[in-house]
Design an enzyme around this catalytic site. Sequence first.
Site, PDB file in Angstrom:
ATOM      1  N   LYS A 276     -28.159  19.336 -10.185  1.00  0.00           N
ATOM      2  CA  LYS A 276     -28.778  18.073  -9.759  1.00  0.00           C
ATOM      3  C   LYS A 276     -27.833  16.962 -10.137  1.00  0.00           C
ATOM      4  O   LYS A 276     -27.107  17.082 -11.123  1.00  0.00           O
ATOM      5  CB  LYS A 276     -30.112  17.853 -10.492  1.00  0.00           C
ATOM      6  CG  LYS A 276     -30.998  16.815  -9.852  1.00  0.00           C
ATOM      7  CD  LYS A 276     -31.795  17.401  -8.709  1.00  0.00           C
ATOM      8  CE  LYS A 276     -32.575  16.356  -7.953  1.00  0.00           C
ATOM      9  NZ  LYS A 276     -33.352  16.977  -6.850  1.00  0.00           N
TER      10      LYS A 276
ATOM     11  N   GLY B 121     -46.611   8.771  -1.561  1.00  0.00           N
ATOM     12  CA  GLY B 121     -45.171   8.696  -1.240  1.00  0.00           C
ATOM     13  C   GLY B 121     -45.006   8.925   0.248  1.00  0.00           C
ATOM     14  O   GLY B 121     -45.433   9.957   0.772  1.00  0.00           O
TER      15      GLY B 121
ATOM     16  N   GLY C 174     -42.002   8.663   2.034  1.00  0.00           N
ATOM     17  CA  GLY C 174     -40.585   8.721   2.348  1.00  0.00           C
ATOM     18  C   GLY C 174     -40.321   9.961   3.183  1.00  0.00           C
ATOM     19  O   GLY C 174     -41.171  10.388   3.972  1.00  0.00           O
ATOM     20  N   ASN C 175     -39.165  10.559   2.997  1.00  0.00           N
ATOM     21  CA  ASN C 175     -38.813  11.733   3.797  1.00  0.00           C
ATOM     22  C   ASN C 175     -39.865  12.834   3.667  1.00  0.00           C
ATOM     23  O   ASN C 175     -40.426  13.295   4.663  1.00  0.00           O
ATOM     24  CB  ASN C 175     -37.425  12.239   3.367  1.00  0.00           C
ATOM     25  CG  ASN C 175     -37.078  13.548   4.057  1.00  0.00           C
ATOM     26  OD1 ASN C 175     -37.550  14.599   3.646  1.00  0.00           O
ATOM     27  ND2 ASN C 175     -36.314  13.475   5.113  1.00  0.00           N
TER      28      ASN C 175
ATOM     29  N   GLY D 139     -42.948  12.947   2.127  1.00  0.00           N
ATOM     30  CA  GLY D 139     -44.354  12.585   2.331  1.00  0.00           C
ATOM     31  C   GLY D 139     -44.694  12.370   3.789  1.00  0.00           C
ATOM     32  O   GLY D 139     -45.727  12.845   4.279  1.00  0.00           O
TER      33      GLY D 139
HETATM   34  P1  NAD Z   1     -37.750   9.102  -0.552  1.00  0.00           P
HETATM   35  O1  NAD Z   1     -36.916   8.178  -1.342  1.00  0.00           O
HETATM   36  O2  NAD Z   1     -37.438   9.361   0.874  1.00  0.00           O
HETATM   37  O3  NAD Z   1     -39.297   8.644  -0.604  1.00  0.00           O
HETATM   38  C1  NAD Z   1     -39.988   8.369  -1.787  1.00  0.00           C
HETATM   39  C2  NAD Z   1     -41.277   7.632  -1.408  1.00  0.00           C
HETATM   40  O4  NAD Z   1     -42.105   7.515  -2.553  1.00  0.00           O
HETATM   41  C3  NAD Z   1     -41.070   6.199  -0.883  1.00  0.00           C
HETATM   42  O5  NAD Z   1     -41.957   5.989   0.194  1.00  0.00           O
HETATM   43  C4  NAD Z   1     -41.484   5.322  -2.066  1.00  0.00           C
HETATM   44  O6  NAD Z   1     -41.938   4.034  -1.679  1.00  0.00           O
HETATM   45  C5  NAD Z   1     -42.601   6.170  -2.606  1.00  0.00           C
HETATM   46  N1  NAD Z   1     -42.986   5.902  -4.004  1.00  0.00           N
HETATM   47  C6  NAD Z   1     -42.206   5.748  -5.094  1.00  0.00           C
HETATM   48  N2  NAD Z   1     -42.982   5.538  -6.170  1.00  0.00           N
HETATM   49  C7  NAD Z   1     -44.262   5.563  -5.741  1.00  0.00           C
HETATM   50  C8  NAD Z   1     -45.522   5.426  -6.388  1.00  0.00           C
HETATM   51  N3  NAD Z   1     -45.631   5.191  -7.698  1.00  0.00           N
HETATM   52  N4  NAD Z   1     -46.655   5.523  -5.630  1.00  0.00           N
HETATM   53  C9  NAD Z   1     -46.582   5.766  -4.302  1.00  0.00           C
HETATM   54  N5  NAD Z   1     -45.411   5.911  -3.648  1.00  0.00           N
HETATM   55  C10 NAD Z   1     -44.268   5.808  -4.363  1.00  0.00           C
HETATM   56  O7  NAD Z   1     -37.758  10.475  -1.410  1.00  0.00           O
HETATM   57  P2  NAD Z   1     -37.984  11.960  -0.875  1.00  0.00           P
HETATM   58  O8  NAD Z   1     -36.673  12.543  -0.524  1.00  0.00           O
HETATM   59  O9  NAD Z   1     -39.124  11.976   0.072  1.00  0.00           O
HETATM   60  O10 NAD Z   1     -38.423  12.690  -2.229  1.00  0.00           O
HETATM   61  C11 NAD Z   1     -39.752  12.589  -2.732  1.00  0.00           C
HETATM   62  C12 NAD Z   1     -39.960  13.649  -3.800  1.00  0.00           C
HETATM   63  O11 NAD Z   1     -39.730  14.946  -3.230  1.00  0.00           O
HETATM   64  C13 NAD Z   1     -39.020  13.554  -4.999  1.00  0.00           C
HETATM   65  O12 NAD Z   1     -39.713  13.969  -6.155  1.00  0.00           O
HETATM   66  C14 NAD Z   1     -37.936  14.552  -4.674  1.00  0.00           C
HETATM   67  O13 NAD Z   1     -37.284  15.048  -5.838  1.00  0.00           O
HETATM   68  C15 NAD Z   1     -38.753  15.648  -4.006  1.00  0.00           C
HETATM   69  N6  NAD Z   1     -37.975  16.522  -3.123  1.00  0.00           N
HETATM   70  C16 NAD Z   1     -37.278  16.016  -2.064  1.00  0.00           C
HETATM   71  C17 NAD Z   1     -36.588  16.884  -1.228  1.00  0.00           C
HETATM   72  C18 NAD Z   1     -35.882  16.391   0.020  1.00  0.00           C
HETATM   73  O14 NAD Z   1     -35.471  17.251   0.828  1.00  0.00           O
HETATM   74  N7  NAD Z   1     -35.762  15.109   0.245  1.00  0.00           N
HETATM   75  C19 NAD Z   1     -36.578  18.259  -1.490  1.00  0.00           C
HETATM   76  C20 NAD Z   1     -37.304  18.737  -2.584  1.00  0.00           C
HETATM   77  C21 NAD Z   1     -38.004  17.853  -3.385  1.00  0.00           C
END
Ligand code: NAD
Length: 406
Positions: A97, A204, A206-207, A209
């Site tokens: 990581k 959440g 983002g990607n 959610g």
């Molecule tokens: P991202 O940056 O695309 O999205 C994160 C989202 O969470 C944003 O909409 C942000 O506004 C929101 N957020 C942050 N704090 C918040 C809170 N307190 N309450 C509500 N919303 C909140 O990130 P992502 O890539 O979607 O990753 C999200 C999670 O999934 C992380 O824990 C990451 O480690 C995990 N993850 C991601 C991937 C991937 O392929 N992107 C793979 C495995 C795990």
Amino acid sequence: MASSINFERLARYVDIPPDARVLLERPGQEVRTTLNIVTNGKLLCTDAYLVLHCWVRGPGKGGIRMSPDVDLAETGRLAELMTYKCALAQVPFGGGKSGIRLDPAVLNEDSRTALIKEYVHCLEHYLNSGLYIPAPDMGTGPSDMATIASATRNPESVTGKPPRLGGIPGRLEATGYGVYVIAKLAAPDILGSDLSGCSAAVQGFGNVGRWTAVFLAQAGAKVLAVSDINGAAYCETGFPVEDLNCCSVAELSTAYSRLERDELLELPVDLLVPAAAGRVFDEPTAQKVNAKVILEAANEPTTPEGDAVLTEKGIAVLPDILVNAGGVSASYAEWRQAKSGEVLSREQTFGIIEDRLTRAYDSVRRAASDFGTTYREAALAIAVYEVAQAMVDRKWVPAGAGKGGG
Ligand code: NAD
């Protein structure tokens, strides 16, 4: 940084040679470096971290998180999760990581590119040797991965690239698709209903959610609430898929209803999906949860204290190393594509995720029932066993005389 995994407990279920525990208790390698760029005539100087937890099963795999809260300890915990996630999904990678301690909002496009190039420059040994293969995580995305591939001149050095540049169709949606696959399998087992009879809330947007919400709604689940860092939106009858596809949380809350951001965590839904930051369900928050099942799409959204409360309340928690393994399964497909020249379709990417996650889910469900324990402990027992046995296979440690793999 010592592991928070209770190997003593896991050893009740599976054979973990004592020397394997010694190696797994601490990360194999930790790097801290400083990224320096000049932006708008000013020096921007920020810390970056890389942790390789264990590479016995293959090169260190794990995303790059860009956030003002990232530190070495968090990066280490996330690298450790990756070791076990890869083992559970039967992906031949180890756990890695990295983190960049910065709010991505302070970067414009040019300074972002400069920062990612500086990241490659500082960590080139790990990236060029294939010891660490990054992917997107919170705060980073496909265009950053394209910058990395350009800087290393090696498409195998990074996954999560845009499809035109060696990425695979479906990688962007992969983690959310995997969350949906696990939800689809778990709903009949735990709730006695298919997804069309389930309500859901997603923290959440983002990607991970957003795609989770879209796939759940496409399968007929009622997605009642979604949130981002600024607030939450609510729709009593479930948001239409088209709106989940293209609207922001602010737009949804204007068109439907608004909720306080953390009220979402207390809704009485069938499926609650944390897909934002870590350590959301600490003890006080876990006390307020009214969902029936938690699908951990985010990495480590539950603290050990929160986990104890949720277990006590009879809430089924499907753990991160299972639920969000769609991302690393697709990353593996992309890495293989870079090596072979084969070109995958979106359907093939989704097929690979479905296949790996279904097998992982079945083994976790069986182990939880055989061992009489939680899904989290069952998943960890299987994964730690796999990693420990790889250490025995590679003669890193002597074999234990234990009870096998459950
Ligand atoms: P991202 O940056 O695309 O999205 C994160 C989202 O969470 C944003 O909409 C942000 O506004 C929101 N957020 C942050 N704090 C918040 C809170 N307190 N309450 C509500 N919303 C909140 O990130 P992502 O890539 O979607 O990753 C999200 C999670 O999934 C992380 O824990 C990451 O480690 C995990 N993850 C991601 C991937 C991937 O392929 N992107 C793979 C495995 C795990």
